[in-house]
Scaffold this active site. Structure first.
Site, mmCIF file in Angstrom:
data_model
loop_
_atom_site.group_PDB
_atom_site.id
_atom_site.type_symbol
_atom_site.label_atom_id
_atom_site.label_comp_id
_atom_site.label_asym_id
_atom_site.label_seq_id
_atom_site.Cartn_x
_atom_site.Cartn_y
_atom_site.Cartn_z
ATOM 1 N N ASP A 13 -0.391 -60.496 -24.837
ATOM 2 C CA ASP A 13 0.216 -61.697 -24.261
ATOM 3 C C ASP A 13 -0.967 -62.769 -24.044
ATOM 4 O OD1 ASP A 13 -1.446 -61.202 -22.178
ATOM 5 O OD2 ASP A 13 0.227 -61.181 -20.610
ATOM 6 N N HIS A 14 -0.892 -63.928 -23.574
ATOM 7 C CA HIS A 14 -1.629 -64.902 -23.589
ATOM 8 C C HIS A 14 -3.088 -64.681 -22.940
ATOM 9 C CE1 HIS A 14 0.628 -65.068 -19.797
ATOM 10 N NE2 HIS A 14 -0.516 -65.377 -19.078
ATOM 11 N N CYS A 74 -2.880 -56.751 -22.293
ATOM 12 C CA CYS A 74 -2.500 -57.811 -21.612
ATOM 13 C C CYS A 74 -3.716 -58.090 -20.779
ATOM 14 C CB CYS A 74 -1.190 -57.712 -20.838
ATOM 15 S SG CYS A 74 -1.104 -56.479 -19.502
ATOM 16 N N GLY A 75 -3.483 -58.766 -19.346
ATOM 17 C CA GLY A 75 -4.748 -58.841 -18.689
ATOM 18 C C GLY A 75 -5.272 -57.522 -18.191
ATOM 19 N N THR A 76 -4.419 -56.850 -17.454
ATOM 20 C CA THR A 76 -4.710 -55.393 -17.255
ATOM 21 C C THR A 76 -4.310 -54.153 -18.159
ATOM 22 O OG1 THR A 76 -2.811 -55.410 -16.010
ATOM 23 C CG2 THR A 76 -4.580 -56.330 -14.552
ATOM 24 N N GLY A 77 -3.491 -54.289 -18.743
ATOM 25 C CA GLY A 77 -2.877 -53.434 -19.605
ATOM 26 C C GLY A 77 -1.818 -52.678 -18.792
ATOM 27 N N VAL A 78 -1.490 -53.231 -17.470
ATOM 28 C CA VAL A 78 -0.391 -52.716 -16.870
ATOM 29 C C VAL A 78 0.870 -53.140 -17.138
ATOM 30 C CG1 VAL A 78 0.418 -52.105 -14.354
ATOM 31 C CG2 VAL A 78 -1.789 -51.795 -15.169
ATOM 32 N N GLY A 79 1.041 -54.373 -16.885
ATOM 33 C CA GLY A 79 2.651 -55.106 -17.079
ATOM 34 C C GLY A 79 3.282 -54.787 -18.437
ATOM 35 N N HIS A 127 -3.367 -34.596 -24.150
ATOM 36 C CA HIS A 127 -2.324 -33.930 -23.253
ATOM 37 C C HIS A 127 -0.734 -34.677 -22.997
ATOM 38 C CE1 HIS A 127 -5.446 -32.008 -20.409
ATOM 39 N NE2 HIS A 127 -5.399 -31.649 -21.600
ATOM 40 N N ASN A 128 -0.983 -36.042 -23.149
ATOM 41 C CA ASN A 128 0.447 -37.060 -23.263
ATOM 42 C C ASN A 128 0.892 -37.336 -24.504
ATOM 43 O OD1 ASN A 128 -1.591 -38.203 -20.881
ATOM 44 N ND2 ASN A 128 0.018 -36.722 -20.116
ATOM 45 N N ARG A 140 1.690 -26.020 -23.952
ATOM 46 C CA ARG A 140 2.436 -26.590 -22.649
ATOM 47 C C ARG A 140 2.473 -28.063 -22.487
ATOM 48 N NH1 ARG A 140 -3.203 -25.757 -22.110
ATOM 49 N NH2 ARG A 140 -4.100 -27.097 -20.574
ATOM 50 N N HIS A 141 1.812 -28.691 -23.265
ATOM 51 C CA HIS A 141 1.626 -30.353 -23.018
ATOM 52 C C HIS A 141 3.049 -30.850 -23.648
ATOM 53 C CE1 HIS A 141 -2.257 -30.072 -21.225
ATOM 54 N NE2 HIS A 141 -2.759 -29.596 -22.490
ATOM 55 N N ARG A 155 5.924 -30.288 -21.015
ATOM 56 C CA ARG A 155 5.853 -31.256 -20.115
ATOM 57 C C ARG A 155 6.323 -32.710 -20.669
ATOM 58 N NH1 ARG A 155 0.153 -28.894 -18.454
ATOM 59 N NH2 ARG A 155 0.918 -27.185 -17.217
HETATM 60 C C1 RB5 Z 1 -0.804 -62.626 -17.255
HETATM 61 O O1 RB5 Z 1 -1.465 -63.641 -16.191
HETATM 62 C C2 RB5 Z 1 -0.868 -61.321 -16.561
HETATM 63 O O2 RB5 Z 1 -0.285 -61.102 -15.406
HETATM 64 C C3 RB5 Z 1 -0.719 -60.237 -17.572
HETATM 65 O O3 RB5 Z 1 -1.619 -60.568 -18.512
HETATM 66 C C4 RB5 Z 1 -0.958 -58.955 -17.094
HETATM 67 O O4 RB5 Z 1 -1.976 -58.508 -16.597
HETATM 68 C C5 RB5 Z 1 0.087 -58.365 -16.154
HETATM 69 O O5 RB5 Z 1 0.354 -57.095 -16.307
#
Ligand code: RB5
Length: 146
Positions: A8-9, A65-70, A98-99, A132-133, A136
């Site tokens: 993303d941005h 992304c910013g965190t990789g999480v979203g 493993h995954n 085993r992996h 799972r």
């Molecule tokens: C964008 O501002 C930010 O929310 C996105 O990059 C990401 O970190 C979301 O998880």
């Protein structure tokens, strides 16, 4: 390997550097991400990369992304996707061993470019251990059919 990348941005610059690095390593890279810092919606990018990987069109995917999480949460909603956020090389090795993660994710606001390159290289060079992996992983994907 044939790799699809999305961002993303928050991550156009890091994406460009990772694409260059992957190409230097001899991989083929297709870009589904954005190339500017203009605000965009990461769920759509995670979904698009997730669908392409789940369909077997690429050997694996990389999401930033910013965190990789979203963006990884979005990709993980696609059936067959195992996207894993990594901020260190130990995790990058284990998510393959493993995954058998089929998408590697990380945050451009969390890791610097040299760490990101190490994470990518470790992930790509590590083999899935199976056994085993795999059992799972089968259990994880059975949840998708509930
Ligand atoms: C964008 O501002 C930010 O929310 C996105 O990059 C990401 O970190 C979301 O998880």
């Amino acid at each position: 390997m044939k790799i699809v990348i999305g961002n993303d941005h928050a991550a156009p610059d890091m994406k460009k550097e990772i694409v260059k690095y992957l190409e230097e390593l001899g991989h083929e890279v297709v870009n589904f991400g954005v190339d500017t810092t203009e605000s965009c919606d990461y769920p759509q990018i995670g979904q698009k990369v997730g669908r392409a990987v789940a369909a077997g069109e690429y050997d694996c995917g990389i999401l930033i992304c910013g965190t990789g999480v979203g963006i990884s949460i979005a990709a993980n909603k696609v059936k067959g996707v195992r996207a894993a956020v990594c901020s260190d090389t130990s995790t990058a090795r284990l998510v393959k061993q493993h995954n058998n993660a089929n998408i590697l994710a990380f945050g451009a606001r969390i890791v610097g470019i040299e760490k990101a390159k190490d994470i990518v290289k470790t992930y790509l060079e590590t083999e899935f251990e199976g056994g085993r992996h795999q059992t799972r992983i089968d259990m994880i994907h059975a949840i998708e059919n509930e």
